[in-house]
Design a protein around this motif. Structure first.
Motif, PDB file in Angstrom:
ATOM      1  N   THR A 144       0.838  -1.193   0.000  1.00 16.39           N
ATOM      2  CA  THR A 144       0.000   0.000   0.000  1.00 16.39           C
ATOM      3  C   THR A 144       0.878   1.249   0.000  1.00 16.39           C
ATOM      4  N   GLY A 145       0.210   2.399  -0.088  1.00 17.23           N
ATOM      5  CA  GLY A 145       0.920   3.660  -0.066  1.00 17.23           C
ATOM      6  C   GLY A 145       1.459   4.039  -1.431  1.00 17.23           C
ATOM      7  N   PRO A 146       2.126   5.170  -1.524  1.00 20.40           N
ATOM      8  CA  PRO A 146       2.651   5.646  -2.812  1.00 20.40           C
ATOM      9  C   PRO A 146       3.976   4.991  -3.171  1.00 20.40           C
ATOM     10  N   ILE A 147       4.366   5.148  -4.425  1.00 25.25           N
ATOM     11  CA  ILE A 147       5.724   4.806  -4.830  1.00 25.25           C
ATOM     12  C   ILE A 147       6.643   5.888  -4.269  1.00 25.25           C
ATOM     13  N   PRO A 148       7.635   5.533  -3.473  1.00 21.73           N
ATOM     14  CA  PRO A 148       8.532   6.566  -2.941  1.00 21.73           C
ATOM     15  C   PRO A 148       9.248   7.315  -4.063  1.00 21.73           C
ATOM     16  N   LYS A 149       9.265   8.630  -3.982  1.00 23.33           N
ATOM     17  CA  LYS A 149       9.962   9.411  -5.002  1.00 23.33           C
ATOM     18  C   LYS A 149      11.440   9.066  -5.045  1.00 23.33           C
TER      19      LYS A 149
END
Length: 288
Positions: A144-149
């Motif tokens: 879950t969560g975003p793809i880390p920049k």
């Protein structure tokens, strides 16, 4: 020692664990122990060296997609000592139910991590952004969560496979820094927003998939720069607007799926490179 040679960033001798007779450096043994706890991997046998090829450090004759191996790069230090470093960790379909290990940063020579088709949850560690990875595959987990920049800092990366998870948020513009990327597979997540303009720089792409997401905006005209592309899948991605004429620049394209979007128009006439195409025409579906 029986070794094969592969091209990483440089040509280096690579010895799979099944043939390496060196000793894994102690710091990396401890890192593997910590990774086992983090991921829920309970059957690594630390009574033998992970680079010995003994016990269960390498699955013998695995089916495709069920590989399970720790691969080591070993080099001779002197007449009595050969030291090894972990360069690849592949643990597929092992029912792992932990989280992704930030501890990977403790492997200075690691170039591949493949934890496909497990039950791993949580987020992708931003710490991975400091590594020199070539391949990341996390397909088919519960992330879950975003793809880390920070993943955009891995300028060596060639394959980023994140499909079939529950990842969300906008696609980071920083991924446009992956100037060696070959495959970017993001299908079946919960990504939103538009395809970043920085993706215009991903001219080495051969495989781009963002199907089954909640994106917005149009198919960007900059795809004309992806001239190496042979697979483009944006089925049910949420995109709308006209099918850009710039698709005709993709002369290496073999597979194209634009279906189940709110697109208008048709594939440009005179475009004959496709092996498979699915797209929406007024009142019916067309497949060629």
């Amino acid at each position: 020692m029986i070794c094969s040679q592969v091209f990483l960033l440089l040509l280096v001798p690579l010895c799979t664990a099944s043939f390496a007779f060196g000793v894994l450096v102690p710091e990396e043994v401890q890192a593997l122990k910590d990774i086992a706890k983090t991921t829920g991997k309970t059957d690594w046998d630390f009574s033998v060296d992970p680079c010995s090829g003994k016990s269960n450090w390498v699955k013998n004759l695995p089916l495709v997609g069920e590989e399970n191996a720790v691969t080591c790069n070993c080099s001779v230090v002197n007449a009595t000592l050969t030291l090894c470093h972990v360069v690849s960790i592949a643990v597929k379909e092992e029912n792992l139910q932990g989280t992704l290990p930030a501890e990977l940063v403790r492997f200075p020579y690691l170039y591949e991590i493949d934890l496909s088709r497990n039950y791993l949850n949580g987020t992708i560690p931003k710490e991975w952004g400091s590594m020199k990875l070539l391949n990341i595959s996390l397909r088919g987990n519960r992330l879950t969560g975003p793809i880390p920049k920070e993943l955009g800092n891995i300028t060596t990366l060639k394959n980023l496979i994140l499909e079939f998870n529950q990842l969300s948020g906008n696609l980071p513009p920083e991924l446009g820094n992956l100037l060696q990327i070959d495959r970017l597979q993001l299908t079946s997540n919960k990504f939103t927003g538009e395809i970043p303009a920085t993706f215009a720089r991903l001219t080495t792409l051969t495989d781009f998939r963002v199907a089954d997401n909640q994106l917005s905006g149009t198919i960007p005209s900059f795809i004309q720069r992806w001239t190496r592309l042979n697979k483009l899948v944006i089925e049910a991605s949420g995109l709308s607007g006209p099918i850009p004429s710039e698709i005709s620049f993709l002369t290496n394209l073999l597979d194209l799926d634009l279906s189940f979007n709110k697109l208008s128009g048709q594939i440009p006439s005179g475009y004959y490179g496709l092996r498979r195409v699915l797209y929406m025409k007024p009142a019916h579906w067309t497949s060629a």
